[in-house]
Design a protein around this motif. Structure first.
Motif, PDB file in Angstrom:
ATOM      1  N   VAL A  43       0.871  -1.174   0.000  1.00 54.86           N
ATOM      2  CA  VAL A  43       0.000   0.000   0.000  1.00 54.86           C
ATOM      3  C   VAL A  43       0.910   1.227   0.000  1.00 54.86           C
ATOM      4  O   VAL A  43       1.757   1.378   0.886  1.00 54.86           O
ATOM      5  N   ALA A  44       0.761   2.078  -1.003  1.00 50.62           N
ATOM      6  CA  ALA A  44       1.619   3.260  -1.192  1.00 50.62           C
ATOM      7  C   ALA A  44       1.262   4.363  -0.198  1.00 50.62           C
ATOM      8  O   ALA A  44       0.151   4.392   0.342  1.00 50.62           O
ATOM      9  N   PRO A  45       2.179   5.299   0.036  1.00 49.11           N
ATOM     10  CA  PRO A  45       1.885   6.435   0.909  1.00 49.11           C
ATOM     11  C   PRO A  45       0.617   7.156   0.468  1.00 49.11           C
ATOM     12  O   PRO A  45       0.424   7.438  -0.714  1.00 49.11           O
ATOM     13  N   GLY A  46      -0.301   7.394   1.416  1.00 49.37           N
ATOM     14  CA  GLY A  46      -1.549   8.099   1.134  1.00 49.37           C
ATOM     15  C   GLY A  46      -2.628   7.270   0.478  1.00 49.37           C
ATOM     16  O   GLY A  46      -3.743   7.743   0.274  1.00 49.37           O
ATOM     17  N   LEU A  68       0.024   0.495   8.877  1.00 52.52           N
ATOM     18  CA  LEU A  68      -1.155   0.448   8.017  1.00 52.52           C
ATOM     19  C   LEU A  68      -2.399   0.364   8.892  1.00 52.52           C
ATOM     20  O   LEU A  68      -2.464  -0.463   9.808  1.00 52.52           O
ATOM     21  N   GLU A  69      -3.386   1.238   8.650  1.00 50.56           N
ATOM     22  CA  GLU A  69      -4.675   1.157   9.341  1.00 50.56           C
ATOM     23  C   GLU A  69      -5.529   0.123   8.616  1.00 50.56           C
ATOM     24  O   GLU A  69      -5.640   0.162   7.395  1.00 50.56           O
ATOM     25  N   VAL A  70      -6.139  -0.790   9.366  1.00 52.15           N
ATOM     26  CA  VAL A  70      -7.043  -1.786   8.796  1.00 52.15           C
ATOM     27  C   VAL A  70      -8.404  -1.597   9.449  1.00 52.15           C
ATOM     28  O   VAL A  70      -8.518  -1.620  10.676  1.00 52.15           O
ATOM     29  N   TRP A  71      -9.435  -1.367   8.639  1.00 54.90           N
ATOM     30  CA  TRP A  71     -10.798  -1.128   9.116  1.00 54.90           C
ATOM     31  C   TRP A  71     -11.630  -2.383   8.909  1.00 54.90           C
ATOM     32  O   TRP A  71     -11.800  -2.839   7.780  1.00 54.90           O
ATOM     33  N   LEU A  72     -12.175  -2.919   9.982  1.00 53.61           N
ATOM     34  CA  LEU A  72     -13.012  -4.115   9.931  1.00 53.61           C
ATOM     35  C   LEU A  72     -14.440  -3.737  10.304  1.00 53.61           C
ATOM     36  O   LEU A  72     -14.681  -3.206  11.386  1.00 53.61           O
ATOM     37  N   VAL A  73     -15.394  -4.000   9.420  1.00 56.58           N
ATOM     38  CA  VAL A  73     -16.804  -3.729   9.702  1.00 56.58           C
ATOM     39  C   VAL A  73     -17.339  -4.900  10.524  1.00 56.58           C
ATOM     40  O   VAL A  73     -17.208  -6.059  10.129  1.00 56.58           O
ATOM     41  N   SER A 105      -8.205  -0.883   4.009  1.00 55.40           N
ATOM     42  CA  SER A 105      -7.015  -0.428   4.723  1.00 55.40           C
ATOM     43  C   SER A 105      -6.569   0.914   4.168  1.00 55.40           C
ATOM     44  O   SER A 105      -6.948   1.312   3.066  1.00 55.40           O
ATOM     45  N   LYS A 106      -5.773   1.604   4.973  1.00 59.58           N
ATOM     46  CA  LYS A 106      -5.252   2.908   4.565  1.00 59.58           C
ATOM     47  C   LYS A 106      -3.846   3.066   5.111  1.00 59.58           C
ATOM     48  O   LYS A 106      -3.578   2.744   6.268  1.00 59.58           O
ATOM     49  N   HIS A 107      -2.995   3.573   4.259  1.00 68.99           N
ATOM     50  CA  HIS A 107      -1.643   3.876   4.670  1.00 68.99           C
ATOM     51  C   HIS A 107      -1.701   4.917   5.779  1.00 68.99           C
ATOM     52  O   HIS A 107      -2.446   5.890   5.694  1.00 68.99           O
ATOM     53  N   SER A 108      -0.960   4.714   6.853  1.00 73.99           N
ATOM     54  CA  SER A 108      -0.972   5.647   7.978  1.00 73.99           C
ATOM     55  C   SER A 108      -0.415   7.004   7.579  1.00 73.99           C
ATOM     56  O   SER A 108       0.461   7.108   6.729  1.00 73.99           O
TER      57      SER A 108
END
Length: 119
Positions: A43-46, A68-73, A105-108
């Motif tokens: 996962v690239a920056p941003g 890396l932020e990982v969002w779980l519903v 997920s989102k790059h921190s």
């Protein structure tokens, strides 16, 4: 190697949910369903990956780069749990994501280096 050097080293391609990947193993257990598999994922920056549902259990293992932020519903769709994958304070090096989970997920924020992991 840095996360970016690993992407080049392994010849990774664009992933359908964003990021880059290369499949290392895949085994079918029936029509449209994986019994097991493994990929290298970046996962690239941003960058943010798309929310999607997985068809088998997954383990995400931090390898190199920034967190890396990982969002779980949650199953009742009312809450999103955020987990940080990495080695920084408050992070974990491994996340288990059960079959049928909706996640993204989102790059921190604040880092100029991407995140390289295995799934």
């Amino acid at each position: 190697m840095t996360a970016e050097e690993l992407v080049k080293h392994f010849g990774m391609s664009a992933h359908p949910e964003n990021g880059a990947y290369i499949e290392k193993h895949y085994e079918h257990s029936g029509p449209g369903r994986a019994a097991s598999g493994s990929i290298y994922y970046y996962v690239a920056p941003g960058e943010t990956t798309e929310f999607h549902v997985i068809d088998c259990d997954e383990y995400w293992c931090y390898t190199e780069g920034s967190a890396l932020e990982v969002w779980l519903v949650e199953p009742d769709s009312s809450l999103v749990t955020v987990k940080l994958l990495g080695t920084d304070d408050g992070c974990v090096p491994l996340i288990y994501i059960p079959q049928g989970t909706v996640f993204a997920s989102k790059h921190s924020k604040g880092s100029s280096e991407g995140t390289f992991l295995t799934c």
